[in-house]
Design a protein around this motif. Structure first.
Motif, PDB file in Angstrom:
ATOM      1  N   LEU A   1       5.749  -3.218  10.129  1.00 54.15           N
ATOM      2  CA  LEU A   1       5.671  -2.558   8.828  1.00 54.15           C
ATOM      3  C   LEU A   1       4.332  -1.848   8.742  1.00 54.15           C
ATOM      4  O   LEU A   1       3.296  -2.411   9.120  1.00 54.15           O
ATOM      5  CB  LEU A   1       5.754  -3.580   7.690  1.00 54.15           C
ATOM      6  CG  LEU A   1       7.037  -4.410   7.549  1.00 54.15           C
ATOM      7  CD1 LEU A   1       6.824  -5.486   6.492  1.00 54.15           C
ATOM      8  CD2 LEU A   1       8.205  -3.527   7.163  1.00 54.15           C
ATOM      9  N   LEU A   2       4.338  -0.612   8.236  1.00 52.44           N
ATOM     10  CA  LEU A   2       3.108   0.134   7.987  1.00 52.44           C
ATOM     11  C   LEU A   2       2.950   0.322   6.479  1.00 52.44           C
ATOM     12  O   LEU A   2       3.930   0.640   5.794  1.00 52.44           O
ATOM     13  CB  LEU A   2       3.159   1.508   8.668  1.00 52.44           C
ATOM     14  CG  LEU A   2       3.445   1.551  10.171  1.00 52.44           C
ATOM     15  CD1 LEU A   2       3.418   3.001  10.654  1.00 52.44           C
ATOM     16  CD2 LEU A   2       2.471   0.710  10.954  1.00 52.44           C
ATOM     17  N   PHE A   3       1.741   0.146   5.978  1.00 51.92           N
ATOM     18  CA  PHE A   3       1.482   0.280   4.547  1.00 51.92           C
ATOM     19  C   PHE A   3       0.444   1.380   4.323  1.00 51.92           C
ATOM     20  O   PHE A   3      -0.586   1.428   5.011  1.00 51.92           O
ATOM     21  CB  PHE A   3       0.950  -1.031   3.966  1.00 51.92           C
ATOM     22  CG  PHE A   3       1.917  -2.177   4.075  1.00 51.92           C
ATOM     23  CD1 PHE A   3       2.823  -2.443   3.055  1.00 51.92           C
ATOM     24  CD2 PHE A   3       1.922  -2.998   5.195  1.00 51.92           C
ATOM     25  CE1 PHE A   3       3.724  -3.495   3.147  1.00 51.92           C
ATOM     26  CE2 PHE A   3       2.810  -4.058   5.302  1.00 51.92           C
ATOM     27  CZ  PHE A   3       3.710  -4.302   4.274  1.00 51.92           C
ATOM     28  N   HIS A   4       0.724   2.264   3.356  1.00 57.53           N
ATOM     29  CA  HIS A   4      -0.239   3.315   3.006  1.00 57.53           C
ATOM     30  C   HIS A   4       0.032   3.793   1.591  1.00 57.53           C
ATOM     31  O   HIS A   4       1.170   3.726   1.108  1.00 57.53           O
ATOM     32  CB  HIS A   4      -0.139   4.486   3.994  1.00 57.53           C
ATOM     33  CG  HIS A   4      -1.352   5.369   3.995  1.00 57.53           C
ATOM     34  ND1 HIS A   4      -1.505   6.430   3.135  1.00 57.53           N
ATOM     35  CD2 HIS A   4      -2.482   5.325   4.754  1.00 57.53           C
ATOM     36  CE1 HIS A   4      -2.678   7.018   3.361  1.00 57.53           C
ATOM     37  NE2 HIS A   4      -3.291   6.366   4.349  1.00 57.53           N
ATOM     38  N   GLU A   5      -1.026   4.296   0.942  1.00 61.97           N
ATOM     39  CA  GLU A   5      -0.873   4.755  -0.445  1.00 61.97           C
ATOM     40  C   GLU A   5      -0.031   6.024  -0.538  1.00 61.97           C
ATOM     41  O   GLU A   5       0.613   6.284  -1.548  1.00 61.97           O
ATOM     42  CB  GLU A   5      -2.259   5.033  -1.060  1.00 61.97           C
ATOM     43  CG  GLU A   5      -3.133   3.815  -1.196  1.00 61.97           C
ATOM     44  CD  GLU A   5      -3.965   3.568   0.060  1.00 61.97           C
ATOM     45  OE1 GLU A   5      -3.683   4.229   1.091  1.00 61.97           O
ATOM     46  OE2 GLU A   5      -4.866   2.723   0.019  1.00 61.97           O
ATOM     47  N   SER A   6      -0.031   6.827   0.532  1.00 66.79           N
ATOM     48  CA  SER A   6       0.645   8.130   0.501  1.00 66.79           C
ATOM     49  C   SER A   6       1.967   8.108   1.266  1.00 66.79           C
ATOM     50  O   SER A   6       1.996   7.824   2.464  1.00 66.79           O
ATOM     51  CB  SER A   6      -0.280   9.196   1.101  1.00 66.79           C
ATOM     52  OG  SER A   6       0.417  10.397   1.315  1.00 66.79           O
ATOM     53  N   LYS A   7       3.031   8.432   0.557  1.00 72.41           N
ATOM     54  CA  LYS A   7       4.335   8.535   1.206  1.00 72.41           C
ATOM     55  C   LYS A   7       4.337   9.692   2.208  1.00 72.41           C
ATOM     56  O   LYS A   7       4.910   9.591   3.303  1.00 72.41           O
ATOM     57  CB  LYS A   7       5.419   8.760   0.151  1.00 72.41           C
ATOM     58  CG  LYS A   7       6.822   8.870   0.733  1.00 72.41           C
ATOM     59  CD  LYS A   7       7.855   9.040  -0.375  1.00 72.41           C
ATOM     60  CE  LYS A   7       9.257   9.164   0.220  1.00 72.41           C
ATOM     61  NZ  LYS A   7      10.281   9.342  -0.849  1.00 72.41           N
ATOM     62  N   LYS A   8       3.654  10.787   1.858  1.00 71.87           N
ATOM     63  CA  LYS A   8       3.597  11.943   2.743  1.00 71.87           C
ATOM     64  C   LYS A   8       2.936  11.583   4.074  1.00 71.87           C
ATOM     65  O   LYS A   8       3.380  11.991   5.149  1.00 71.87           O
ATOM     66  CB  LYS A   8       2.830  13.078   2.057  1.00 71.87           C
ATOM     67  CG  LYS A   8       2.799  14.352   2.875  1.00 71.87           C
ATOM     68  CD  LYS A   8       2.074  15.462   2.110  1.00 71.87           C
ATOM     69  CE  LYS A   8       2.025  16.740   2.969  1.00 71.87           C
ATOM     70  NZ  LYS A   8       1.296  17.829   2.258  1.00 71.87           N
ATOM     71  N   TYR A   9       1.871  10.776   4.002  1.00 69.00           N
ATOM     72  CA  TYR A   9       1.181  10.400   5.236  1.00 69.00           C
ATOM     73  C   TYR A   9       2.064   9.482   6.100  1.00 69.00           C
ATOM     74  O   TYR A   9       2.068   9.595   7.325  1.00 69.00           O
ATOM     75  CB  TYR A   9      -0.147   9.702   4.928  1.00 69.00           C
ATOM     76  CG  TYR A   9      -0.926   9.391   6.185  1.00 69.00           C
ATOM     77  CD1 TYR A   9      -1.510  10.405   6.919  1.00 69.00           C
ATOM     78  CD2 TYR A   9      -1.033   8.085   6.655  1.00 69.00           C
ATOM     79  CE1 TYR A   9      -2.195  10.147   8.092  1.00 69.00           C
ATOM     80  CE2 TYR A   9      -1.712   7.805   7.832  1.00 69.00           C
ATOM     81  CZ  TYR A   9      -2.298   8.839   8.539  1.00 69.00           C
ATOM     82  OH  TYR A   9      -2.957   8.578   9.703  1.00 69.00           O
ATOM     83  N   LEU A  10       2.818   8.606   5.453  1.00 71.00           N
ATOM     84  CA  LEU A  10       3.739   7.742   6.207  1.00 71.00           C
ATOM     85  C   LEU A  10       4.818   8.572   6.906  1.00 71.00           C
ATOM     86  O   LEU A  10       5.261   8.230   8.003  1.00 71.00           O
ATOM     87  CB  LEU A  10       4.375   6.702   5.275  1.00 71.00           C
ATOM     88  CG  LEU A  10       3.482   5.532   4.854  1.00 71.00           C
ATOM     89  CD1 LEU A  10       4.209   4.648   3.847  1.00 71.00           C
ATOM     90  CD2 LEU A  10       3.047   4.710   6.062  1.00 71.00           C
TER      91      LEU A  10
END
Length: 272
Positions: A171-180
């Motif tokens: 699983l990867l977590f990040h604040e930005s959906k665009k960056y994911l």
């Protein structure tokens, strides 16, 4: 002496009887005995070693249904000896001892093969073909190391601060959906070069949405109750139509019971 050689020594002592012996969670038969049990009782055959077939019953099933197994074998006129692991048994292998819990006489055994044609066998795990070419051991090890190094360096390569990984699930977590989304493209590009691809179930979720990881939902509950119910129902239907064996049905139930006892018992209530 290897365990298969120990079993073969028991076979040579009893040439007209099938030998079945406890090995871990199963009572196994190997070689010619496995081939006989596959076409007479419908047991699922797999590989014990290279060029050596095996079949088996779960230990719990044999111990709980010894009389039923005895009846089935008598109906087929099969001679058999079943060895269980016991204290102070007459037959020794390393630090374990075994003794007979069931012995039946039957017809003379004519089968001599230790395996069916391994090159044609779909269950042969010693020569699997992937993506239309066979992966050599050294190539597989190089590829596995490259993927392992990549997964271990996700933080640095993708600039991801938080991630969870178990083997090849992550699983990867990040604040930005665009960056994911950009990370997803990077992962796909890397795997494509190695002739691999992400699982089709790969998705990008909001943290307030429900998602499944390692068979569990984000509330930690097991996610596949409907799948368990559906698979047991299908197996039970095939068993009723005599298109699968009792062993195959019991193996499926055993597997699901180990995975999630509560939901499996709930499913089984439907068939009582």
């Amino acid at each position: 002496m290897k365990f298969c050689e120990f079993i073969e020594s028991l076979q040579s002592l009893n040439p007209n009887k099938i030998i079945m012996i406890k090995a871990g969670a199963f009572f196994n038969s190997i070689g010619r005995d496995a081939i006989i049990l596959e076409y007479t009782l419908g047991l699922k055959r797999s590989c014990f070693a290279k060029g050596l077939c095996k079949v088996g019953f779960p230990v719990s099933y044999v111990r709980d249904n010894l009389e039923e197994i005895k009846k089935r074998l008598k109906d087929k006129n099969l001679g058999i000896i079943i060895y269980d692991e016991v204290e102070n048994g007459r037959y020794k292998f390393k630090n374990k001892s075994y003794d007979i819990i069931l012995e039946l006489n039957g017809d003379e055994i004519e089968e001599t093969r230790k395996n069916t044609d391994c090159n044609e066998c779909k269950k042969n795990v010693y020569g699997k073909v992937t993506n239309r070419y066979t992966i050599r051991k050294e190539d597989y090890e190089k590829l596995a190391k490259k993927v392992e190094d990549f997964l271990n360096s996700i933080k640095e390569i993708l600039k991801i601060k938080y991630y969870v990984r178990y083997q090849d699930d992550f699983l990867l977590f990040h604040e930005s959906k665009k960056y994911l989304q950009e990370c997803l493209i990077s992962l796909q590009d890397f795997l494509k070069k190695e002739k691999l691809e992400l699982n089709k179930k790969t998705r990008i979720y909001s943290n307030n949405e429900n998602f499944i990881f390692l068979g569990r939902k984000n509330n930690k509950n097991y996610a596949n109750y409907r799948r368990i119910k559906g698979k047991i129902k299908k197996k039970y239907y095939l068993f009723q139509k005599e298109k699968t064996s009792l062993y195959s049905l019991m193996s499926s139930i055993n597997s699901f019971y180990t995975l999630d006892r509560k939901y499996t018992e709930k499913c089984l209530e439907k068939f009582r």
